[in-house]
Structures are given as structure tokens and as C-alpha cells.
Scaffold this active site. Structure first.
Site, mmCIF file in Angstrom:
data_model
loop_
_atom_site.group_PDB
_atom_site.id
_atom_site.type_symbol
_atom_site.label_atom_id
_atom_site.label_comp_id
_atom_site.label_asym_id
_atom_site.label_seq_id
_atom_site.Cartn_x
_atom_site.Cartn_y
_atom_site.Cartn_z
ATOM 1 N N LEU A 99 39.778 36.293 47.189
ATOM 2 C CA LEU A 99 39.662 36.155 45.514
ATOM 3 C C LEU A 99 39.487 34.718 45.723
ATOM 4 O O LEU A 99 40.939 34.062 46.158
ATOM 5 C CB LEU A 99 40.982 36.805 45.458
ATOM 6 N N ASP A 100 39.747 34.578 43.999
ATOM 7 C CA ASP A 100 40.410 33.317 43.739
ATOM 8 C C ASP A 100 41.947 33.053 43.375
ATOM 9 O O ASP A 100 42.967 34.090 43.674
ATOM 10 C CB ASP A 100 40.121 33.231 42.115
ATOM 11 N N ARG A 101 42.243 31.744 43.234
ATOM 12 C CA ARG A 101 43.523 31.161 44.131
ATOM 13 C C ARG A 101 44.534 32.351 42.773
ATOM 14 O O ARG A 101 45.672 32.547 43.447
ATOM 15 C CB ARG A 101 44.114 29.921 43.719
#
Length: 287
Positions: A99-101
Site C-alpha cells: 500500500l502507498d505510504r
């Protein structure tokens, strides 16, 4: 084994009970499908599912999955994979997907490289489903899909690959000109949901890369928008050993709910129950 873990059943008739459910809830246990709460500088990493082959956690927003020199630029940070290895006292934990940050929610790990390969294959099957919640700018149709091909950002050749995301409107906030949507990506391109919504001119609130800077700044200043409003709500995948479907869920986290509750035209008392947040006001809840 259609496992939905962290099952809760409450009669929630008051606003404070709604807030309490997101902030606290009933915790406990480590194995056998119960949640294991582990503290970090970001609050806690919560284990949603765990067995001898794999585990899933509720990734905090604004926390990187693993080390990335380009993003950290020499700063000391905590990473989901490192914290999880410490908390489990186990170095044999491997990332299955990312998942993105700034994105929170369900993310899957394996306990061996072999299981990583199996789980990644399972995720490629049509029966596997990832479900996200996003709050977007403007108004949307009740249901729609985006099939625009996308390039892989890390690829120098910029080859356009097939990409498909279906969307469903859950809640419209007329005065704020915002819509809460459910997104189901069928493919896994980089930033796929964010790019597809931006192409539809329904940018995700808080998206500093594909969104509208002026809108984001207004929402931060006026209502305390904490980050990108994108949350991995649910993951359904076939188990690599038992071959049964497993469903793992993470309710909307407190930081995003607090922002939603601060909007002038959102109220649990006046809106219909938003069941896909993982809760229902004034009705029995069973996840």
C-alpha cells in the site's frame, strides 16, 4: 472458512459510541483469527488475521511498508515490515503486496518465500477482491468503471498496461461537494485507484500527487484533513493451504473518521447508516 475477524455486535445509538468504536473496540488474542494489537510511534499495528502460513495487518496511514531511500531521504522512520518482525519476534515475514505510504488498511504478509509466490498468484485470480474506501472531489454516478490503460511508473519504457477499477457511490455530501466511494481494482497498477479517479475528475481528497492542491489545503486548514483519504477496507483471497476463501476487514481508522465527522454536512444522526465503514448507527452490526 469465510473468516471475518474482529466480529463486533453493538447497539450504537449515540454519536460518542460511534467514535468510541473506531478508537477502542474489543481487542485481544494472538492466534486463531483474533486481533493482536502492537504499539508503534504511529499508534499501533493491528494484526487482523494470523496463522502458520500468512498474516494480515491494519497498516497505519503515513507509514512506509519498507525502506525506500527516495522517499525517506535519509530520515529515520519506522517501517511496517520491520515493526511487524519485531512484534512477532520473527524475521521470516515477507511482503505479499503493498500500500502507498498514505494509504491505510488491510495488507497481507507471508511466512515464507514459497507462500509469497502462492499468495501473489491467488491475488491475480478473479475471485480475489480488494475493496477500498475513498472520499473524492465532486459528485459521481451511482456506479461506474474506468478501464484506461496505465503505465508502470518504475518502468523506463512506459508501456501502457490494462487496468480496470469499478466504483460505487456510498454517500454524497452536497454542501461539501464530496462523495464517499467504494473502489474495487481488478488489476494492480501503481497508484491505480488514484490515477483512475483523477482521470474521472474525481480526485481523492488529500492526494498531493494527482489531486488539487488548493482543495487539499482548504480541507486541511478548515476541517483537519490528516492525509490521503484512501483506506483498504477489505481483502478476500483463497487460502494457499486450505483453498478456502478468507475475508479480512479493517474499519475506517479514527483519523479519517474524525475528518469526515468534522464536515458540516456529515452527521451519523441525519445520514443513513454507512455500513461499509464497518459500523451502522442505531442498528445491529455484524462484520
Amino acid at each position: 472458512m469465510n473468516a471475518k475477524f474482529g466480529n463486533l455486535g453493538y447497539r450504537l445509538d449515540e454519536f460518542m459510541a460511534f467514535v468510541w468504536w473506531f478508537g477502542a473496540g474489543k481487542r485481544g488474542g494472538k492466534r486463531g483469527g483474533k486481533r493482536d494489537v502492537c504499539s508503534t510511534a504511529h499508534g499501533r499495528i493491528e494484526v487482523l488475521y494470523e496463522d502458520e502460513w500468512m498474516l494480515a495487518v491494519d497498516k497505519p496511514g503515513s507509514m512506509l511498508m519498507h525502506r525506500n531511500i527516495k522517499l525517506t531521504r535519509g530520515k529515520e522512520e519506522k517501517y511496517v515490515i520491520d515493526e511487524l518482525k519485531k512484534q512477532q519476534d520473527d524475521n521470516d515475514i515477507y511482503v505479499v503486496h503493498r500500500l502507498d505510504r498514505a494509504t491505510s488498511g488491510v495488507v497481507l504478509f507471508a511466512r515464507s518465500p514459497e507462500v509469497v509466490t502462492e499468495l501473489q498468484r491467488m491475488l491475480s485470480l478473479e475471485e480475489a477482491q480488494k475493496t477500498y474506501l475513498a472520499l473524492v472531489r465532486g459528485f459521481t454516478p451511482e456506479q461506474w468503471a474506468n478501464e484506461n490503460p496505465l503505465t508502470d511508473h518504475d518502468s523506463k519504457k512506459k508501456v501502457r498496461r490494462t487496468a480496470y477499477t469499478s466504483f460505487e457511490r456510498l454517500l454524497t455530501l452536497q454542501a461539501s461537494r464530496l462523495t464517499l466511494v467504494r473502489a474495487k481494482p481488478r488489476t494492480g497498477r501503481t497508484n491505480q485507484i488514484r490515477r483512475h479517479l483523477a482521470a474521472d475528475r474525481n480526485h481523492i481528497i488529500g492526494d498531493v500527487k494527482y489531486g488539487k492542491g488548493r482543495d487539499n489545503q482548504f480541507m486541511r486548514d478548515r476541517y483537519g484533513l490528516p492525509r490521503l483519504f484512501l483506506h483498504a477496507r477489505r481483502l478476500t483471497i483463497r487460502h494457499p493451504r486450505t483453498s478456502e476463501l478468507v475475508t479480512i476487514e479493517a474499519p475506517l481508522p479514527l483519523d479519517l473518521f474524525n475528518f469526515l465527522a468534522a464536515l458540516p454536512d456529515f452527521s451519523p444522526q441525519t445520514h443513513p447508516p454507512v455500513t461499509d465503514l464497518g459500523i451502522s448507527i442505531g442498528k445491529q452490526v455484524s462484520l
